[in-house]
Design a protein around this motif. Structure first.
Motif, mmCIF file in Angstrom:
data_model
loop_
_atom_site.group_PDB
_atom_site.id
_atom_site.type_symbol
_atom_site.label_atom_id
_atom_site.label_comp_id
_atom_site.label_asym_id
_atom_site.label_seq_id
_atom_site.Cartn_x
_atom_site.Cartn_y
_atom_site.Cartn_z
ATOM 1 N N PHE A 156 40.351 -27.723 88.478
ATOM 2 C CA PHE A 156 40.979 -28.689 87.453
ATOM 3 C C PHE A 156 40.735 -30.144 87.702
ATOM 4 N N SER A 157 40.811 -30.750 86.660
ATOM 5 C CA SER A 157 40.719 -32.241 86.515
ATOM 6 C C SER A 157 42.038 -32.808 86.005
ATOM 7 N N ASP A 158 42.118 -33.308 84.813
ATOM 8 C CA ASP A 158 43.298 -33.904 84.171
ATOM 9 C C ASP A 158 43.974 -32.623 83.424
ATOM 10 N N ARG A 159 43.301 -31.582 83.553
ATOM 11 C CA ARG A 159 43.869 -30.174 83.184
ATOM 12 C C ARG A 159 43.099 -28.757 83.712
ATOM 13 N N VAL A 160 43.596 -27.830 83.724
ATOM 14 C CA VAL A 160 43.173 -26.646 84.471
ATOM 15 C C VAL A 160 41.753 -26.275 83.655
ATOM 16 N N GLU A 161 40.652 -26.349 84.194
ATOM 17 C CA GLU A 161 39.405 -26.153 83.768
ATOM 18 C C GLU A 161 39.057 -24.540 83.660
ATOM 19 N N THR A 162 39.228 -23.993 84.960
ATOM 20 C CA THR A 162 38.978 -22.654 85.097
ATOM 21 C C THR A 162 39.855 -21.889 86.078
ATOM 22 N N PHE A 163 40.279 -20.612 85.724
ATOM 23 C CA PHE A 163 41.059 -19.899 86.535
ATOM 24 C C PHE A 163 40.712 -18.575 86.485
ATOM 25 N N MET A 213 48.482 -28.415 87.440
ATOM 26 C CA MET A 213 47.876 -27.368 88.210
ATOM 27 C C MET A 213 48.864 -26.435 89.139
ATOM 28 N N ALA A 214 49.950 -27.438 89.586
ATOM 29 C CA ALA A 214 50.929 -26.724 90.360
ATOM 30 C C ALA A 214 51.539 -25.889 89.491
ATOM 31 N N THR A 215 52.142 -26.365 88.334
ATOM 32 C CA THR A 215 53.006 -25.457 87.277
ATOM 33 C C THR A 215 52.275 -24.468 87.129
ATOM 34 N N PHE A 216 50.877 -24.460 86.655
ATOM 35 C CA PHE A 216 49.783 -23.445 86.201
ATOM 36 C C PHE A 216 49.796 -22.200 87.317
ATOM 37 N N LEU A 217 49.859 -22.759 88.399
ATOM 38 C CA LEU A 217 49.868 -21.742 89.537
ATOM 39 C C LEU A 217 51.295 -20.943 89.853
ATOM 40 N N PHE A 252 42.830 -25.877 99.109
ATOM 41 C CA PHE A 252 42.240 -27.144 98.250
ATOM 42 C C PHE A 252 41.250 -27.859 98.922
ATOM 43 N N LEU A 253 40.341 -28.023 98.141
ATOM 44 C CA LEU A 253 39.172 -29.097 98.152
ATOM 45 C C LEU A 253 39.416 -30.418 97.126
ATOM 46 N N THR A 254 39.730 -31.265 97.944
ATOM 47 C CA THR A 254 40.160 -32.529 96.905
ATOM 48 C C THR A 254 39.933 -33.704 97.718
ATOM 49 N N ALA A 255 39.808 -34.889 97.043
ATOM 50 C CA ALA A 255 39.998 -36.299 97.635
ATOM 51 C C ALA A 255 41.356 -36.852 97.594
ATOM 52 N N LEU A 256 42.055 -37.512 98.720
ATOM 53 C CA LEU A 256 42.976 -38.038 98.486
ATOM 54 C C LEU A 256 42.946 -39.296 99.065
ATOM 55 N N GLN A 284 51.283 -38.359 94.438
ATOM 56 C CA GLN A 284 51.573 -37.167 93.437
ATOM 57 C C GLN A 284 50.973 -35.669 93.768
ATOM 58 N N PHE A 285 49.970 -35.667 94.774
ATOM 59 C CA PHE A 285 49.634 -34.439 95.273
ATOM 60 C C PHE A 285 50.395 -33.995 96.141
ATOM 61 N N ILE A 286 51.154 -34.900 97.160
ATOM 62 C CA ILE A 286 52.401 -34.490 97.891
ATOM 63 C C ILE A 286 53.597 -33.857 97.088
ATOM 64 N N LYS A 287 53.900 -34.448 95.869
ATOM 65 C CA LYS A 287 54.929 -34.105 95.394
ATOM 66 C C LYS A 287 54.720 -32.890 94.515
ATOM 67 N N SER A 288 53.583 -32.495 94.291
ATOM 68 C CA SER A 288 52.989 -31.237 93.566
ATOM 69 C C SER A 288 53.250 -30.038 94.632
ATOM 70 N N MET A 289 52.683 -30.483 95.948
ATOM 71 C CA MET A 289 52.758 -29.315 96.715
ATOM 72 C C MET A 289 54.143 -28.896 97.206
#
Length: 175
Positions: A17-24, A56-60, A72-76, A84-89
């Motif tokens: 994902f980026s600003d939207r889900v790219e691949t699932f 992404m969180a809603t999608f999952l 998750f592999l991401t940069a925070l 934002q990530f904490i809130k989504s988790m």
């Protein structure tokens, strides 16, 4: 990580994902599925956009009905993105086991962890690394409060450390 899951007889999937889900790619196993996931990663290209963790969180949440291990592999590094990530988790951690991994920057460490200060600029560089280290410790605390495990991985050992995390989850029967 996919190969380790397959050898353990587990299903694995992939989301990018980026600003939207790219691949699932829904969780399955087998050679064709492994190839499909690998191809999705090979064709992945970076984008200069802010990630939309909420989408992404809603999608999952809509697609994963059973409890799953989410890695998750991401940069925070950016505090706004981290919040934002904490809130989504919070949405995902009630149902799923979540491991969050970032790459460890070599200059991010406690102030007195290295005695290699030679010049005045070294002091400021070490102080900046200490401040970033402290921010990541705070991020870790906030994620742990939501039941999420955070790790900063060494670039050279990232694959081995991810597999070790997965095997520890299996050994402790957390999923």
């Amino acid at each position: 990580l996919g190969m380790a899951a397959e050898r353990q007889g587990d299903l694995f999937g992939l989301i990018t994902f980026s600003d939207r889900v790219e691949t699932f790619v829904r969780a399955k196993n087998g050679k064709a599925h492994y190839s499909h996931c690998r191809e999705a990663l090979y064709t992945l290209e970076p984008k200069l956009v802010s990630p939309d963790f909420d989408e992404m969180a809603t999608f999952l949440r809509l697609r994963l009905r059973r409890r799953a291990l989410l890695v998750f592999l991401t940069a925070l590094d950016d505090p706004v993105l981290a919040e934002q990530f904490i809130k989504s988790m919070g949405l995902l951690s009630r149902q799923h086991l979540i491991l969050v991994n970032t790459l460890q920057s070599p200059d991010v460490k406690p102030l007195f962890a290295d005695a290699g200060i030679v010049a005045m600029d070294d002091i400021y560089q070490h102080l900046g690394g200490h401040l970033r280290w402290q921010e990541l410790r705070e991020l870790d605390k906030k994620l742990r409060q939501r039941g999420v495990t955070y790790s900063a991985l060494d670039n050279e050992r990232m694959s081995a450390e991810l597999v070790t995390q997965y095997l520890n989850v299996k050994r402790r029967q957390l999923i």
